[in-house]
Design a protein around this motif. Structure first.
Motif, PDB file in Angstrom:
ATOM      1  N   ALA A 181      19.315  25.961  41.538  1.00  0.00           N
ATOM      2  CA  ALA A 181      19.296  27.186  41.924  1.00  0.00           C
ATOM      3  C   ALA A 181      19.703  27.305  43.560  1.00  0.00           C
ATOM      4  O   ALA A 181      19.062  27.730  44.344  1.00  0.00           O
ATOM      5  CB  ALA A 181      17.959  27.688  41.761  1.00  0.00           C
ATOM      6  N   ALA A 182      20.833  26.657  43.910  1.00  0.00           N
ATOM      7  CA  ALA A 182      21.145  26.382  45.222  1.00  0.00           C
ATOM      8  C   ALA A 182      21.367  27.498  45.980  1.00  0.00           C
ATOM      9  O   ALA A 182      21.097  27.563  47.119  1.00  0.00           O
ATOM     10  CB  ALA A 182      22.394  25.487  45.307  1.00  0.00           C
ATOM     11  N   GLY A 183      21.755  28.888  45.317  1.00  0.00           N
ATOM     12  CA  GLY A 183      21.947  29.922  46.133  1.00  0.00           C
ATOM     13  C   GLY A 183      20.604  31.044  46.068  1.00  0.00           C
ATOM     14  O   GLY A 183      20.777  32.216  46.573  1.00  0.00           O
ATOM     15  N   ASP A 184      19.630  30.420  45.789  1.00  0.00           N
ATOM     16  CA  ASP A 184      18.289  31.120  45.761  1.00  0.00           C
ATOM     17  C   ASP A 184      17.742  31.168  46.993  1.00  0.00           C
ATOM     18  O   ASP A 184      17.291  29.942  47.285  1.00  0.00           O
ATOM     19  CB  ASP A 184      17.506  30.698  44.497  1.00  0.00           C
ATOM     20  CG  ASP A 184      16.121  31.346  44.486  1.00  0.00           C
ATOM     21  OD1 ASP A 184      15.964  32.436  45.173  1.00  0.00           O
ATOM     22  OD2 ASP A 184      15.329  30.776  43.678  1.00  0.00           O
ATOM     23  N   ARG A 185      17.750  32.033  47.818  1.00  0.00           N
ATOM     24  CA  ARG A 185      17.019  32.166  48.941  1.00  0.00           C
ATOM     25  C   ARG A 185      15.607  32.535  48.984  1.00  0.00           C
ATOM     26  O   ARG A 185      14.812  32.475  50.047  1.00  0.00           O
ATOM     27  CB  ARG A 185      17.730  33.042  50.088  1.00  0.00           C
ATOM     28  CG  ARG A 185      19.287  32.502  50.369  1.00  0.00           C
ATOM     29  CD  ARG A 185      19.597  31.535  51.398  1.00  0.00           C
ATOM     30  NE  ARG A 185      18.864  30.294  51.119  1.00  0.00           N
ATOM     31  CZ  ARG A 185      19.529  29.322  50.292  1.00  0.00           C
ATOM     32  NH1 ARG A 185      20.576  29.506  49.559  1.00  0.00           N
ATOM     33  NH2 ARG A 185      18.768  28.274  49.922  1.00  0.00           N
ATOM     34  N   THR A 186      14.853  32.808  47.865  1.00  0.00           N
ATOM     35  CA  THR A 186      13.498  33.270  48.006  1.00  0.00           C
ATOM     36  C   THR A 186      12.754  32.115  48.067  1.00  0.00           C
ATOM     37  O   THR A 186      11.520  32.212  48.198  1.00  0.00           O
ATOM     38  CB  THR A 186      13.429  34.076  46.474  1.00  0.00           C
ATOM     39  OG1 THR A 186      13.398  32.915  45.395  1.00  0.00           O
ATOM     40  CG2 THR A 186      14.202  35.110  46.242  1.00  0.00           C
ATOM     41  N   GLN A 187      13.156  30.943  47.910  1.00  0.00           N
ATOM     42  CA  GLN A 187      12.330  29.887  48.175  1.00  0.00           C
ATOM     43  C   GLN A 187      12.353  29.163  49.702  1.00  0.00           C
ATOM     44  O   GLN A 187      11.845  28.161  49.840  1.00  0.00           O
ATOM     45  CB  GLN A 187      12.789  28.457  47.020  1.00  0.00           C
ATOM     46  CG  GLN A 187      12.582  29.011  45.499  1.00  0.00           C
ATOM     47  CD  GLN A 187      11.149  29.609  45.153  1.00  0.00           C
ATOM     48  OE1 GLN A 187       9.995  29.201  45.478  1.00  0.00           O
ATOM     49  NE2 GLN A 187      11.199  30.872  44.515  1.00  0.00           N
TER      50      GLN A 187
END
Length: 752
Positions: A181-187
């Motif tokens: 989920a490389a584009g997930d900035r929530t982490q």
């Protein structure tokens, strides 16, 4: 890449294939683990790790979904190696994360690149991969989250490795979503760090897009008044720019052959010497092929086709010269005595008297056409590109004293130049620059994408300037018609300036040449194909010379933060503020000077401030300074209500302060300027206290009353920020009575 249980998952900081952690045995995962290592996204395996006893204490940051990330140490980290304990809680049950030290690229931008990488032994711990329980990669290469999305791991980090240098750019200990989920900035949760070599407040600054103080060159002007330029010399005394030129076919009405003298500031022509003696002694129009060197005061010595050796200076009507016997001159340089020159006529090296053309000494070599003289060491380096050889000639004995191989064998002739400071000889062959030391040992190969055609040295800065030309054959996919200028440090051969593209500079119409102003502030590059000389000027991204320092002020006191930076061109500045420990930043409206002055309010306690300097080369930020606001003298209650310096007014109400124990009968409750006594906004109301044991920290109203009462049991009240753990809270409660500010809570929580 879309992974499956049998494909690589990305960075794998856990155990290697075939090695499982106790209690996490998952049969049948060896193949998946091996594939995972092959697709690692985080690079580098640091070595030489050591604990740093003096590093700063724990810090905690809060993520966009309420995640808590804590690092055991964050400042004064040992650049050679540091063990850091990382703990987290509140992470999602379906998302895997990486825990690593990464370049901090700012809000909503992937922290990258990172230190960490292929852990083939399960023991390096340069990064960690944490996955939900039951994930296909749990056990082999990844750890599973504990209850409540928690983890507790140890990292071994260094300041530098695999392209990342945290002494040059801003870095942070982070969590980020794994490759699935490389584009997930929530982490993304970031805790900024500082190594011992770059402490907060130290000069230098944190480069945003390039390292602070990055040097770059920019085209400032094109000079087109000198025909087809073949060679350049910036005279050390007169400061005039001499251009040896041939005729430019595009200007059929004018024959520009000869020696041109230009004003280096604007390129205007000051003189043009087109006539030189030919084979019979009669004057004729002659190109200036190669410039040997300067004459005292002004003027140059040069060679003109086919066998002419001439000299001229600004204002001369014609060149003085002699015509040599033998074959075509292929190179020329100053001789060992006044009035002489060294001349190559193919494989023959001669020292010739300029007045008569008579050769005083002659040496025939095994082969070669181009050479460089190192007068300080009495050596000539002779390049035989056809045979792939480099010959060393002793000037005193006029004899060959060594022959060395040019790796790769025969190649396209570029240049032979001697570094006057180190004695090293730089040889351009095809697309590479080969560097030999003064003894003839190959010490470095500098590869490039274009043909290495010319080099010059600046002794004042210890820099080597190399011009590469494109091949110019657009049927070759490797060609794009654009050349490059690269600047190297002559000590360690590192790139000392951002590589500059030279559009249109290709080799189809002749080799490029260059001249460097002492100190390297200005560089001139000739492009024969375009019939121009390009003037390049040096620029530099901002380098912080003064950073803001931490401040402690009383509520209502005037404060000033100051920052300064040096850069070319002069940088613009803007101030930024963070109210959440450095997780997010916003510009301070109207704050565009080197000094930021405002009235400190309790609401700003713990806020961080930094200045960002920006110019055409890049942006650099100062380290953040923390503002600590204490209670105003004489008040039982302090509540700041002002916003940031951008507005000078209220911003979402004020923060709260409470008195815990020790003051018999004291009560707080007076509304402060920025607080709202009605409406129930989180963190916006005044705070009341009663005497006695225990304390309430924060005390913001959540029921619309505008008042939060203490309880006698020492309850930790919610305030809209991360709740402090009981252990850390104890650090802020000392003795039977203490004034506990929001600042104390923030610091106990470890918020940056």
């Amino acid at each position: 890449m879309t992974p499956t249980p049998d494909t690589a998952p990305g960075t794998a900081p856990g155990a290697p294939p075939g090695r499982r952690r106790p209690g996490r045995r998952r049969p049948g995962r060896r193949t998946a683990g091996s594939a995972a290592i092959a697709a690692l996204l985080l690079a580098g395996v640091p070595a030489g790790l050591a604990a740093g006893a003096d590093a700063g204490g724990p810090k905690t940051a809060t993520g966009p979904e309420g995640q808590k990330l804590t690092a055991s140490v964050t400042t004064a980290l040992d650049p050679a190696g540091q063990k850091v304990r990382m703990t987290g809680e509140g992470y999602g049950p379906t998302s895997g994360i990486y825990v690593a030290l990464c370049k901090d690229n700012g809000d909503n931008r992937t922290p990258s690149p990172c230190l960490g990488g292929a852990d083939m032994s399960g023991g390096s711990k340069t990064s960690q991969w944490i996955v939900p329980p039951g994930d296909p990669y749990e056990g082999d290469l990844a750890l599973a989250f504990g209850p409540g999305g928690s983890f507790d791991v140890e990292l071994d980090i260094t300041a530098k490795g695999d392209g990342l240098d945290c002494a040059e750019v801003a870095c942070a200990l982070v969590t980020r979503a794994d490759h699935r989920a490389a584009g997930d900035r929530t982490q993304d949760v970031r805790i900024p760090v500082a190594f011992a070599a770059r402490q907060p407040g130290e000069p230098g600054g944190e480069g945003v897009d390039v390292p602070a103080g990055t040097v770059a060159y920019k085209a400032a002007a094109d000079f087109t008044s000198a025909g087809k330029p073949l060679d350049l010399l910036l005279h050390p005394d007169s400061k005039k720019l001499y251009v040896g030129a041939d005729n430019l076919p595009d200007t059929a009405d004018v024959d520009e052959r000869g020696l041109h003298v230009l004003n280096p500031q604007d390129g205007t022509s000051e003189s043009w010497i087109s006539q030189a003696p030919g084979s019979t002694g009669a004057l004729r129009a002659s190109a200036a092929a190669r410039i040997a060197g300067p004459l005292p005061g002004d003027g140059v010595v040069y060679t003109y086709p086919l066998r002419g050796v001439g000299s001229a200076k600004a204002g001369d009507k014609e060149a003085a010269g002699v015509w040599l016997a033998g074959s075509t001159i292929t190179d020329i340089a100053p001789g060992t005595a006044p009035g002489t020159v060294l001349v190559a006529q193919g494989a023959k090296l001669s020292e010739v008297e300029r007045a008569t053309g008579a050769a005083t000494r002659t040496l025939t070599l095994p082969g070669g056409t181009r050479f460089a003289v190192d007068p300080g060491r009495g050596v000539v380096w002779y390049g035989d590109f056809t045979a792939g050889k480099l010959h060393r000639v002793d000037l005193a004995a006029f004899a060959v004293t060594g022959t060395f191989d040019l790796p790769g064998g025969p190649g396209l002739a570029g240049f032979v130049e001697a570094d006057p400071a180190t004695g090293a000889v730089w040889v351009g062959v095809d697309r590479s620059v080969l560097v030999f030391d003064a003894a003839g040992k190959l010490v470095k190969t500098l590869a490039g994408g274009d043909l290495a055609r010319a080099a010059a040295f600046d002794r004042a800065t210890g820099r080597a300037f190399v011009v590469r030309q494109d091949g110019g054959d657009l049927s070759d996919p490797a060609n794009d018609n654009n050349g490059t200028l690269t600047v190297y440090d002559t000590t360690d051969f590192s790139v000392a300036a951002r590589e500059l593209s030279l559009p249109g500079n290709h080799s189809q119409a002749g080799a490029a040449s260059l001249a460097v102003e002492p100190g390297g502030a200005t560089v001139f590059v000739a492009s024969p194909a375009e019939g121009k000389v390009t003037k390049l000027v040096r620029q530099a991204s901002p380098l912080v010379t003064r950073a803001p320092a931490d401040l402690t002020a009383k509520d209502g006191e005037e404060v000033t933060l100051t920052a300064q930076a040096e850069a070319v061109p002069e940088p613009a500045v803007r101030w930024q503020v963070s109210a959440d420990g450095g997780q997010t930043w916003k510009d301070v409206e109207g704050a565009t000077g080197t000094a930021l002055a405002f009235t400190a309010r309790a609401a700003q306690d713990g806020h961080r401030y930094r200045a960002e300097f920006r110019n055409d080369v890049g942006a650099t930020r100062t380290a953040a300074a923390t503002l600590t606001v204490t209670a105003a003298t004489g008040g039982g209650e302090t509540d700041g209500g002002t916003g940031e310096p951008s507005t000078g007014g209220n911003s979402n109400g004020g923060d709260s302060t409470s008195v815990a124990g020790g003051t018999s009968g004291s009560e707080g409750g007076t509304e402060s300027a920025g607080g709202s006594s009605t409406g129930g906004s989180t963190d916006s109301g005044p705070t009341g206290t009663t005497g006695g044991a225990g304390a309430t920290v924060g005390g913001a109203s959540r029921d619309g009353s505008g008042t939060a009462a203490t309880s006698g049991g020492g309850t930790l009240a919610a305030t809209g920020t991360t709740v402090m753990s009981a252990t850390l809270a104890a650090l802020g409660l000392v003795g039977g009575g203490i004034l506990v500010h929001r600042r104390a809570r923030r610091r106990a929580e470890g918020a940056l």
